[in-house]
Each structure stands twice: as structure tokens, then as C-alpha cells.
Design a protein around this motif. Structure first.
Motif, PDB file in Angstrom:
ATOM      1  N   THR A  51      36.135  25.688  26.877  1.00  0.00           N
ATOM      2  CA  THR A  51      36.538  25.784  25.474  1.00  0.00           C
ATOM      3  C   THR A  51      37.524  24.672  25.130  1.00  0.00           C
ATOM      4  O   THR A  51      37.388  24.005  24.091  1.00  0.00           O
ATOM      5  CB  THR A  51      37.148  27.169  25.176  1.00  0.00           C
ATOM      6  OG1 THR A  51      36.163  28.159  25.479  1.00  0.00           O
ATOM      7  CG2 THR A  51      37.585  27.292  23.730  1.00  0.00           C
ATOM      8  N   LEU A  52      38.491  24.448  25.992  1.00  0.00           N
ATOM      9  CA  LEU A  52      39.449  23.356  25.760  1.00  0.00           C
ATOM     10  C   LEU A  52      38.723  22.018  25.718  1.00  0.00           C
ATOM     11  O   LEU A  52      39.046  21.157  24.886  1.00  0.00           O
ATOM     12  CB  LEU A  52      40.530  23.341  26.845  1.00  0.00           C
ATOM     13  CG  LEU A  52      41.469  24.541  26.910  1.00  0.00           C
ATOM     14  CD1 LEU A  52      42.453  24.380  28.067  1.00  0.00           C
ATOM     15  CD2 LEU A  52      42.205  24.753  25.592  1.00  0.00           C
ATOM     16  N   GLY A  53      37.741  21.834  26.588  1.00  0.00           N
ATOM     17  CA  GLY A  53      36.972  20.592  26.598  1.00  0.00           C
ATOM     18  C   GLY A  53      36.195  20.372  25.309  1.00  0.00           C
ATOM     19  O   GLY A  53      36.151  19.260  24.777  1.00  0.00           O
ATOM     20  N   VAL A  54      35.594  21.426  24.799  1.00  0.00           N
ATOM     21  CA  VAL A  54      34.860  21.325  23.526  1.00  0.00           C
ATOM     22  C   VAL A  54      35.838  20.965  22.400  1.00  0.00           C
ATOM     23  O   VAL A  54      35.564  20.098  21.571  1.00  0.00           O
ATOM     24  CB  VAL A  54      34.113  22.641  23.207  1.00  0.00           C
ATOM     25  CG1 VAL A  54      33.608  22.659  21.773  1.00  0.00           C
ATOM     26  CG2 VAL A  54      32.964  22.840  24.182  1.00  0.00           C
ATOM     27  N   SER A  58      36.833  17.882  18.969  1.00  0.00           N
ATOM     28  CA  SER A  58      37.214  18.160  17.577  1.00  0.00           C
ATOM     29  C   SER A  58      37.435  19.659  17.399  1.00  0.00           C
ATOM     30  O   SER A  58      36.866  20.463  18.142  1.00  0.00           O
ATOM     31  CB  SER A  58      36.135  17.679  16.605  1.00  0.00           C
ATOM     32  OG  SER A  58      34.965  18.440  16.731  1.00  0.00           O
ATOM     33  N   PRO A  59      38.235  20.029  16.400  1.00  0.00           N
ATOM     34  CA  PRO A  59      38.400  21.461  16.101  1.00  0.00           C
ATOM     35  C   PRO A  59      37.038  22.073  15.787  1.00  0.00           C
ATOM     36  O   PRO A  59      36.111  21.376  15.375  1.00  0.00           O
ATOM     37  CB  PRO A  59      39.297  21.465  14.864  1.00  0.00           C
ATOM     38  CG  PRO A  59      39.984  20.145  14.878  1.00  0.00           C
ATOM     39  CD  PRO A  59      39.011  19.187  15.507  1.00  0.00           C
ATOM     40  N   ALA A  60      36.938  23.392  15.984  1.00  0.00           N
ATOM     41  CA  ALA A  60      35.658  24.059  15.760  1.00  0.00           C
ATOM     42  C   ALA A  60      35.896  25.486  15.279  1.00  0.00           C
ATOM     43  O   ALA A  60      36.904  26.109  15.616  1.00  0.00           O
ATOM     44  CB  ALA A  60      34.843  24.074  17.046  1.00  0.00           C
ATOM     45  N   SER A  61      34.949  25.980  14.504  1.00  0.00           N
ATOM     46  CA  SER A  61      35.001  27.383  14.094  1.00  0.00           C
ATOM     47  C   SER A  61      34.626  28.248  15.289  1.00  0.00           C
ATOM     48  O   SER A  61      34.063  27.772  16.274  1.00  0.00           O
ATOM     49  CB  SER A  61      34.010  27.636  12.950  1.00  0.00           C
ATOM     50  OG  SER A  61      32.676  27.532  13.430  1.00  0.00           O
ATOM     51  N   MET A  62      34.948  29.523  15.205  1.00  0.00           N
ATOM     52  CA  MET A  62      34.601  30.456  16.272  1.00  0.00           C
ATOM     53  C   MET A  62      33.083  30.469  16.485  1.00  0.00           C
ATOM     54  O   MET A  62      32.605  30.462  17.614  1.00  0.00           O
ATOM     55  CB  MET A  62      35.118  31.857  15.948  1.00  0.00           C
ATOM     56  CG  MET A  62      36.620  31.929  15.775  1.00  0.00           C
ATOM     57  SD  MET A  62      37.522  31.796  17.315  1.00  0.00           S
ATOM     58  CE  MET A  62      37.500  33.501  17.812  1.00  0.00           C
ATOM     59  N   ARG A  63      32.326  30.481  15.407  1.00  0.00           N
ATOM     60  CA  ARG A  63      30.862  30.504  15.495  1.00  0.00           C
ATOM     61  C   ARG A  63      30.344  29.237  16.182  1.00  0.00           C
ATOM     62  O   ARG A  63      29.473  29.283  17.048  1.00  0.00           O
ATOM     63  CB  ARG A  63      30.236  30.646  14.114  1.00  0.00           C
ATOM     64  CG  ARG A  63      28.719  30.723  14.138  1.00  0.00           C
ATOM     65  CD  ARG A  63      28.125  30.853  12.751  1.00  0.00           C
ATOM     66  NE  ARG A  63      28.718  31.899  11.945  1.00  0.00           N
ATOM     67  CZ  ARG A  63      28.359  33.179  11.957  1.00  0.00           C
ATOM     68  NH1 ARG A  63      27.413  33.577  12.781  1.00  0.00           N
ATOM     69  NH2 ARG A  63      28.939  34.048  11.173  1.00  0.00           N
ATOM     70  N   SER A  64      30.918  28.101  15.800  1.00  0.00           N
ATOM     71  CA  SER A  64      30.521  26.832  16.401  1.00  0.00           C
ATOM     72  C   SER A  64      30.848  26.796  17.896  1.00  0.00           C
ATOM     73  O   SER A  64      30.065  26.300  18.704  1.00  0.00           O
ATOM     74  CB  SER A  64      31.216  25.687  15.668  1.00  0.00           C
ATOM     75  OG  SER A  64      30.983  24.471  16.301  1.00  0.00           O
ATOM     76  N   LEU A  65      32.004  27.338  18.266  1.00  0.00           N
ATOM     77  CA  LEU A  65      32.365  27.421  19.687  1.00  0.00           C
ATOM     78  C   LEU A  65      31.366  28.272  20.453  1.00  0.00           C
ATOM     79  O   LEU A  65      30.937  27.901  21.554  1.00  0.00           O
ATOM     80  CB  LEU A  65      33.767  28.014  19.851  1.00  0.00           C
ATOM     81  CG  LEU A  65      34.943  27.071  19.705  1.00  0.00           C
ATOM     82  CD1 LEU A  65      36.253  27.853  19.767  1.00  0.00           C
ATOM     83  CD2 LEU A  65      34.909  25.984  20.756  1.00  0.00           C
ATOM     84  N   ALA A  66      30.993  29.403  19.877  1.00  0.00           N
ATOM     85  CA  ALA A  66      30.023  30.288  20.534  1.00  0.00           C
ATOM     86  C   ALA A  66      28.709  29.550  20.765  1.00  0.00           C
ATOM     87  O   ALA A  66      28.110  29.649  21.837  1.00  0.00           O
ATOM     88  CB  ALA A  66      29.803  31.549  19.701  1.00  0.00           C
ATOM     89  N   THR A  67      28.275  28.784  19.779  1.00  0.00           N
ATOM     90  CA  THR A  67      27.038  28.011  19.915  1.00  0.00           C
ATOM     91  C   THR A  67      27.187  26.945  20.988  1.00  0.00           C
ATOM     92  O   THR A  67      26.327  26.803  21.856  1.00  0.00           O
ATOM     93  CB  THR A  67      26.659  27.377  18.563  1.00  0.00           C
ATOM     94  OG1 THR A  67      26.482  28.420  17.597  1.00  0.00           O
ATOM     95  CG2 THR A  67      25.394  26.545  18.676  1.00  0.00           C
ATOM     96  N   ALA A  70      27.265  28.475  24.346  1.00  0.00           N
ATOM     97  CA  ALA A  70      26.099  29.335  24.598  1.00  0.00           C
ATOM     98  C   ALA A  70      26.529  30.739  25.021  1.00  0.00           C
ATOM     99  O   ALA A  70      26.085  31.271  26.047  1.00  0.00           O
ATOM    100  CB  ALA A  70      25.169  28.715  25.627  1.00  0.00           C
ATOM    101  N   CYS A  71      27.430  31.327  24.239  1.00  0.00           N
ATOM    102  CA  CYS A  71      27.845  32.694  24.534  1.00  0.00           C
ATOM    103  C   CYS A  71      28.000  33.481  23.240  1.00  0.00           C
ATOM    104  O   CYS A  71      27.979  32.921  22.149  1.00  0.00           O
ATOM    105  CB  CYS A  71      29.126  32.727  25.362  1.00  0.00           C
ATOM    106  SG  CYS A  71      30.592  32.191  24.515  1.00  0.00           S
ATOM    107  N   ASP A  72      28.141  34.771  23.380  1.00  0.00           N
ATOM    108  CA  ASP A  72      28.271  35.658  22.241  1.00  0.00           C
ATOM    109  C   ASP A  72      29.609  35.428  21.534  1.00  0.00           C
ATOM    110  O   ASP A  72      30.623  35.169  22.180  1.00  0.00           O
ATOM    111  CB  ASP A  72      28.172  37.103  22.726  1.00  0.00           C
ATOM    112  CG  ASP A  72      28.020  38.064  21.582  1.00  0.00           C
ATOM    113  OD1 ASP A  72      29.021  38.740  21.259  1.00  0.00           O
ATOM    114  OD2 ASP A  72      26.922  38.136  21.005  1.00  0.00           O
ATOM    115  N   ALA A  73      29.600  35.535  20.210  1.00  0.00           N
ATOM    116  CA  ALA A  73      30.819  35.324  19.424  1.00  0.00           C
ATOM    117  C   ALA A  73      31.944  36.273  19.843  1.00  0.00           C
ATOM    118  O   ALA A  73      33.121  35.889  19.817  1.00  0.00           O
ATOM    119  CB  ALA A  73      30.518  35.472  17.940  1.00  0.00           C
ATOM    120  N   SER A  74      31.603  37.481  20.267  1.00  0.00           N
ATOM    121  CA  SER A  74      32.638  38.425  20.685  1.00  0.00           C
ATOM    122  C   SER A  74      33.375  37.925  21.931  1.00  0.00           C
ATOM    123  O   SER A  74      34.564  38.191  22.107  1.00  0.00           O
ATOM    124  CB  SER A  74      32.042  39.815  20.930  1.00  0.00           C
ATOM    125  OG  SER A  74      31.118  39.771  21.985  1.00  0.00           O
TER     126      SER A  74
END
Length: 148
Positions: A51-54, A58-67, A70-74
Motif C-alpha cells: 500500500t505504501l508503495g502504491v 500518487s495519492p489514491a482513493s480507497m476504491r482505487s487502492l483496492a483495485t 487486487a483486494c476487497d475494499a473492506s
């Protein structure tokens, strides 16, 4: 492919796609093991370090991070909560849509992911075997095969 002494040989003149996939799988497996160990040395899970690497890009939304991960938003919520508790990330309101929170890497988060990357000794040593020109060519080839 290693020779009789265990030293890597030149490999096939024209590797097949299957041979390339096998080599990529081996390289990726070694990289993931090295990354996981380096993350643990910084008291992070591999998912937290990824997550830190992503977020380093650049900053990212929670949904974008999940994508991206490749994991569930929860799952992202828990990961970000733990990173935020350590002051490695912070949530900010998206200026374009106030309903969305962007996750932003803090300076401490930047230092932490840099430390993880720097302590990936096996990967660092492997890349040290390449000349500057070879690293440039590898970077170009990987960017061609796997564009961001």
C-alpha cells in the motif's frame, strides 16, 4: 539456467514464452520473499508495505487502492487504519468530490517504504550484477512488457 558449477548460464538463444514465464515466476517469487522480509523488518505486513508503495506513486482513493492491490475494499480500510495509526498515511478529502477520501503518504510513510526497498538485500544484490546500461535496458523492456 545454472551450469554444472551452479553459475547462471546464458540461457536459450530464443527463449519461448513458457521459458520467459517460468523465469519471471522465479524472479517474482524471490522478489516477493525479499519484499515480505524487508516489510516485516519495518514491522509491516506485505499488504501494508505494498500500500505504501502504491501511494509512493500518487495519492489514491480507497476504491482505487483496492483495485491496485487486487483486494476487497473492506480489507483496505483495515490496512489504511493501521497505517494511519502509525502516521504513515493520512486521509484527505478529494477536492473534486468531497464524498471521496484520498489516502496520502506522509513523510514518515515515504521514509518507511524507502527503508523497505533499501533493505531488500537479495533484490539489491541481484541488480548490482547489472551495469548501468543493462539496468536501463531492463527498465525499458519491463516498461514495454508491463506498462504502468
Amino acid at each position: 539456467m545454472p551450469d554444472a558449477t551452479g553459475a547462471p548460464g546464458p540461457g536459450p538463444a530464443h527463449p519461448t514464452k513458457t521459458q520467459l514465464i517460468e523465469l519471471l515466476a522465479h524472479v517474482l517469487s524471490a522478489h516477493v520473499a525479499d519484499f515480505t522480509a524487508a516489510a516485516a523488518a519495518s514491522d509491516l505486513t506485505a499488504s501494508q508495505a505494498k500500500t505504501l508503495g502504491v501511494l509512493r506513486r500518487s495519492p489514491a482513493s480507497m476504491r482505487s487502492l483496492a483495485t491496485s492491490l487486487a483486494c476487497d475494499a473492506s480489507n483496505i480500510t483495515g490496512i489504511v487504519d493501521r497505517l494511519e495509526k502509525r502516521a504513515l498515511v493520512r486521509r484527505e478529502v478529494n477536492p473534486e468530490d468531497r464524498r471521496i477520501k484520498n489516502v496520502v503518504l506522509t513523510e514518515e510513510g515515504e521514509r518507511t517504504i524507502d527503508t523497505v526497498r533499501e533493505t531488500m538485500h537479495r533484490t539489491q544484490q541481484a541488480l548490482d550484477k547489472l551495469s548501468g546500461e543493462e539496468r536501463t535496458e531492463l527498465y525499458r523492456l519491463l516498461g514495454t512488457v508491463f506498462p504502468e
